[in-house]
Design a protein around this motif. Structure first.
Motif, PDB file in Angstrom:
ATOM      1  N   VAL A 206      40.245  25.101  29.778  1.00 34.83           N
ATOM      2  CA  VAL A 206      41.438  25.950  28.768  1.00 34.83           C
ATOM      3  C   VAL A 206      41.146  27.303  29.751  1.00 34.83           C
ATOM      4  O   VAL A 206      40.243  27.932  29.880  1.00 34.83           O
ATOM      5  N   VAL A 207      42.360  27.978  29.905  1.00 35.53           N
ATOM      6  CA  VAL A 207      42.292  29.289  30.678  1.00 35.53           C
ATOM      7  C   VAL A 207      43.055  30.106  29.795  1.00 35.53           C
ATOM      8  O   VAL A 207      44.291  29.689  29.385  1.00 35.53           O
ATOM      9  N   ARG A 208      42.753  31.328  29.287  1.00 38.61           N
ATOM     10  CA  ARG A 208      43.543  32.283  28.696  1.00 38.61           C
ATOM     11  C   ARG A 208      43.720  33.554  29.555  1.00 38.61           C
ATOM     12  O   ARG A 208      42.890  34.176  30.173  1.00 38.61           O
ATOM     13  N   PHE A 209      45.211  34.037  29.557  1.00 36.26           N
ATOM     14  CA  PHE A 209      45.307  35.203  30.366  1.00 36.26           C
ATOM     15  C   PHE A 209      45.807  36.478  29.355  1.00 36.26           C
ATOM     16  O   PHE A 209      46.649  36.006  28.462  1.00 36.26           O
ATOM     17  N   ASP A 210      45.224  37.315  29.464  1.00 37.04           N
ATOM     18  CA  ASP A 210      45.573  38.603  28.656  1.00 37.04           C
ATOM     19  C   ASP A 210      45.789  39.548  29.741  1.00 37.04           C
ATOM     20  O   ASP A 210      45.188  40.404  30.513  1.00 37.04           O
ATOM     21  N   TYR A 211      47.059  40.066  29.632  1.00 40.43           N
ATOM     22  CA  TYR A 211      47.529  41.035  30.513  1.00 40.43           C
ATOM     23  C   TYR A 211      47.600  42.528  29.703  1.00 40.43           C
ATOM     24  O   TYR A 211      47.623  42.611  28.562  1.00 40.43           O
ATOM     25  N   GLN A 212      47.272  43.492  30.593  1.00 35.27           N
ATOM     26  CA  GLN A 212      47.225  44.879  30.050  1.00 35.27           C
ATOM     27  C   GLN A 212      48.624  45.613  29.385  1.00 35.27           C
ATOM     28  O   GLN A 212      48.579  46.549  28.749  1.00 35.27           O
ATOM     29  N   ASP A 213      49.756  44.622  29.792  1.00 36.96           N
ATOM     30  CA  ASP A 213      50.888  45.166  29.071  1.00 36.96           C
ATOM     31  C   ASP A 213      51.303  44.351  27.581  1.00 36.96           C
ATOM     32  O   ASP A 213      52.101  44.631  27.215  1.00 36.96           O
TER      33      ASP A 213
ATOM     34  N   ASP B 158      46.367  26.080  38.069  1.00 34.19           N
ATOM     35  CA  ASP B 158      47.121  27.122  37.495  1.00 34.19           C
ATOM     36  C   ASP B 158      46.719  28.621  37.625  1.00 34.19           C
ATOM     37  O   ASP B 158      47.564  29.406  37.751  1.00 34.19           O
ATOM     38  N   LEU B 159      45.361  28.644  37.470  1.00 34.63           N
ATOM     39  CA  LEU B 159      44.863  29.915  37.511  1.00 34.63           C
ATOM     40  C   LEU B 159      44.790  30.377  38.986  1.00 34.63           C
ATOM     41  O   LEU B 159      45.214  31.688  39.037  1.00 34.63           O
ATOM     42  N   GLN B 160      44.738  29.681  39.935  1.00 36.13           N
ATOM     43  CA  GLN B 160      44.564  29.950  41.228  1.00 36.13           C
ATOM     44  C   GLN B 160      46.106  30.393  41.588  1.00 36.13           C
ATOM     45  O   GLN B 160      46.496  31.526  42.120  1.00 36.13           O
ATOM     46  N   ASP B 161      47.146  29.812  40.925  1.00 36.03           N
ATOM     47  CA  ASP B 161      48.502  30.135  41.307  1.00 36.03           C
ATOM     48  C   ASP B 161      48.890  31.526  40.714  1.00 36.03           C
ATOM     49  O   ASP B 161      49.765  32.228  41.251  1.00 36.03           O
ATOM     50  N   ARG B 162      48.292  31.827  39.625  1.00 38.28           N
ATOM     51  CA  ARG B 162      48.620  33.130  38.880  1.00 38.28           C
ATOM     52  C   ARG B 162      47.746  34.265  39.365  1.00 38.28           C
ATOM     53  O   ARG B 162      47.859  35.290  38.849  1.00 38.28           O
ATOM     54  N   MET B 163      46.766  34.306  40.226  1.00 37.53           N
ATOM     55  CA  MET B 163      45.762  35.426  40.349  1.00 37.53           C
ATOM     56  C   MET B 163      46.324  36.432  40.852  1.00 37.53           C
ATOM     57  O   MET B 163      46.213  37.429  40.702  1.00 37.53           O
ATOM     58  N   GLY B 164      47.595  36.049  41.747  1.00 36.05           N
ATOM     59  CA  GLY B 164      48.357  37.208  42.214  1.00 36.05           C
ATOM     60  C   GLY B 164      49.052  37.799  41.251  1.00 36.05           C
ATOM     61  O   GLY B 164      49.231  39.394  41.430  1.00 36.05           O
ATOM     62  N   ASP B 165      49.290  37.335  40.206  1.00 34.61           N
ATOM     63  CA  ASP B 165      49.870  38.283  39.287  1.00 34.61           C
ATOM     64  C   ASP B 165      48.932  39.147  38.580  1.00 34.61           C
ATOM     65  O   ASP B 165      49.500  40.333  37.832  1.00 34.61           O
ATOM     66  N   LEU B 166      47.626  39.122  38.438  1.00 34.54           N
ATOM     67  CA  LEU B 166      46.629  39.756  37.986  1.00 34.54           C
ATOM     68  C   LEU B 166      46.180  40.863  38.534  1.00 34.54           C
ATOM     69  O   LEU B 166      45.471  41.757  38.279  1.00 34.54           O
ATOM     70  N   GLY B 167      46.618  40.831  39.817  1.00 36.83           N
ATOM     71  CA  GLY B 167      46.047  42.150  40.795  1.00 36.83           C
ATOM     72  C   GLY B 167      44.763  41.963  41.439  1.00 36.83           C
ATOM     73  O   GLY B 167      44.243  40.697  41.300  1.00 36.83           O
ATOM     74  N   HIS B 168      44.199  42.713  42.143  1.00 36.84           N
ATOM     75  CA  HIS B 168      43.004  42.710  42.910  1.00 36.84           C
ATOM     76  C   HIS B 168      41.860  42.724  41.697  1.00 36.84           C
ATOM     77  O   HIS B 168      41.995  42.979  40.657  1.00 36.84           O
TER      78      HIS B 168
ATOM     79  N   THR C 212      34.896  34.862  33.736  1.00 38.89           N
ATOM     80  CA  THR C 212      35.994  35.443  33.027  1.00 38.89           C
ATOM     81  C   THR C 212      36.029  36.542  34.230  1.00 38.89           C
ATOM     82  O   THR C 212      35.098  37.222  34.895  1.00 38.89           O
ATOM     83  N   LEU C 213      37.442  36.480  34.733  1.00 38.20           N
ATOM     84  CA  LEU C 213      37.879  37.643  36.014  1.00 38.20           C
ATOM     85  C   LEU C 213      38.851  38.592  35.496  1.00 38.20           C
ATOM     86  O   LEU C 213      39.784  38.506  34.845  1.00 38.20           O
ATOM     87  N   HIS C 214      38.111  39.954  35.641  1.00 37.10           N
ATOM     88  CA  HIS C 214      38.855  41.082  35.215  1.00 37.10           C
ATOM     89  C   HIS C 214      39.355  41.575  36.399  1.00 37.10           C
ATOM     90  O   HIS C 214      38.784  41.943  37.495  1.00 37.10           O
ATOM     91  N   CYS C 215      40.938  41.867  36.407  1.00 37.78           N
ATOM     92  CA  CYS C 215      41.637  42.138  37.257  1.00 37.78           C
ATOM     93  C   CYS C 215      42.441  43.325  37.082  1.00 37.78           C
ATOM     94  O   CYS C 215      42.364  44.080  35.934  1.00 37.78           O
ATOM     95  N   GLN C 216      43.263  43.972  38.201  1.00 35.16           N
ATOM     96  CA  GLN C 216      43.835  45.222  38.044  1.00 35.16           C
ATOM     97  C   GLN C 216      45.018  45.022  36.943  1.00 35.16           C
ATOM     98  O   GLN C 216      44.910  46.196  36.208  1.00 35.16           O
ATOM     99  N   PHE C 217      45.577  44.053  36.781  1.00 33.88           N
ATOM    100  CA  PHE C 217      46.755  43.822  35.650  1.00 33.88           C
ATOM    101  C   PHE C 217      46.431  43.257  34.435  1.00 33.88           C
ATOM    102  O   PHE C 217      47.168  43.115  33.566  1.00 33.88           O
ATOM    103  N   GLY C 218      44.977  42.516  34.279  1.00 36.73           N
ATOM    104  CA  GLY C 218      44.745  41.746  33.182  1.00 36.73           C
ATOM    105  C   GLY C 218      43.721  40.953  33.558  1.00 36.73           C
ATOM    106  O   GLY C 218      42.857  41.152  34.617  1.00 36.73           O
ATOM    107  N   SER C 219      43.222  39.996  32.188  1.00 37.45           N
ATOM    108  CA  SER C 219      42.047  39.419  32.721  1.00 37.45           C
ATOM    109  C   SER C 219      42.026  37.703  32.387  1.00 37.45           C
ATOM    110  O   SER C 219      43.225  37.271  31.808  1.00 37.45           O
ATOM    111  N   ALA C 220      41.535  37.028  33.099  1.00 44.40           N
ATOM    112  CA  ALA C 220      41.546  35.382  32.927  1.00 44.40           C
ATOM    113  C   ALA C 220      40.385  35.058  32.464  1.00 44.40           C
ATOM    114  O   ALA C 220      39.094  34.987  33.117  1.00 44.40           O
TER     115      ALA C 220
END
Length: 340
Positions: free
Chosen positions: A258-265, A133-143, A244-252
């Motif tokens: 368990v994985v938690r996604f927090d988007y900057q929006d 699930d995390l790998q599938d959503r990495m693109g949504d988080l940006g670089h 914890t991966l901090h990316c362009q549009f949010g963090s995972a």
């Protein structure tokens, strides 16, 4: 049903037994340990598996009814066994690490490649369902921008009182190669390669042992991201490891299952189920489900003549990273992985 043999009946063998007992596609046909008492003890403990005791590695290697071998001996006891199995063309699924050093690990991987023998490595954290699930959503988080790796585990001194544990001769090192290897391997599958590291490796007053039980490291990734690693077995009472991966549009933030996604929006989402990973005093306090997934994938890979989920070659990436961190910790220098 694929028939497996198990060589090495130490502490982790019970996890493999439980994984195979819950499998619908793999059975355990035979087991081997140097001690006949150990073999008998294992068979008595797991009678429902229906396995028999083998008298030698050669017996298993030459048994045409064995589809593949699971090897769980300590790292320093593997080379001759792998050579015997590879000469017989028997596929091998091996407990981590591949070997004690990068050089020795590379030798075993290349040996199996030269013989055309499938080699899989039990780095089962890659098989967590939530990882896909995390790998599938990495693109949504940006670089990727920054990475935090924390492995705040605990082991009592009694754990290291076992002869050879925490030594370079038997295990190849301490917390890096025995515990943090799982989290570092999973990290690499998500982040891509590390370019350079700085590090401090130490042994705390909690433990009498040869190798390190405390590591902090700075990581520079080939992608341009930066990261930090904290890994120890001196953090009582022990907590689950996190990536914890901090990316362009949010963090995972990945913690066990368990994985938690927090988007900057402002959006947030949590996926998966909590699971233990052996962070505390009991190193075997974790589910066997991830082991079962890797075992079943390896059996399918052998049958389908494809690469398994975790190949020996892919496992060399984490061995290279560990070697670089160890070198940086001992030398005080910044180490570029391509120079090793």
């Amino acid at each position: 049903m694929k028939r497996a043999a198990l060589i090495g009946l130490g502490m982790v063998s019970g996890t493999y037994a439980d994984a195979i007992a819950n499998s619908n596609s793999v059975t355990l046909a035979s087991v081997f340990a140097r001690s006949s008492d150990t073999r008998r003890g294992f068979l008595d403990k797991f009678p429902d598996l229906g396995a028999s005791g083998a008298w030698s590695v050669e017996e298993i290697a030459n048994d045409p009814d064995i589809d593949f071998v699971i090897l769980t001996t300590p790292p320093n006891a593997r080379r001759d066994i792998v050579e015997t199995l590879a000469d017989a063309g028997k596929p091998i699924l091996m407990e981590k690490p591949v070997e004690r050093t990068l050089e020795s690990a590379t030798h075993l991987v290349e040996l199996c490649e030269q013989k055309g023998v499938p080699l899989g490595i039990m780095l089962q954290h890659r098989a967590r369902p939530v990882v896909a699930d995390l790998q599938d959503r990495m693109g949504d988080l940006g670089h990727l921008v920054a990475v935090e790796i924390n492995v705040p585990w605990w082991r009592p001194q009694s754990y290291y009182d076992d002869p050879g544990r925490g030594t370079f001769e038997r295990d190849g090192g301490g917390v890096l190669i025995s515990q943090a290897i799982h989290t570092l391997d999973l990290m690499l599958s998500l982040t891509g390669p590390v370019e350079a590291v700085t590090a401090m490796c130490a042994t705390t007053a909690f433990h009498e042992m040869e190798a390190e039980d405390f590591v902090v490291a700075g990581l520079s990734f080939e992608s341009g991201a930066v990261g930090q690693l904290f890994a120890t077995t001196a953090s009582f009472p022990g907590q689950g490891e996190t990536i914890t991966l901090h990316c362009q549009f949010g963090s995972a933030r990945l913690e066990a299952g368990v994985v938690r996604f927090d988007y900057q929006d402002g959006r947030s989402e949590t996926l998966g189920q909590a699971a233990s990973s052996g962070a505390g005093a009991d190193p075997m306090a974790f589910t066997s489900d991830w082991h079962r997934a890797v075992i079943e994938d390896f059996a399918d890979a052998v049958a389908q003549k494809r690469d398994p989920l975790i190949t020996g070659r892919s496992a060399l990436g984490v061995h290279l990273l560990i070697a670089a961190i160890e070198h940086a910790g001992s030398s005080g220098a910044r180490i570029f992985l391509k120079e090793l």
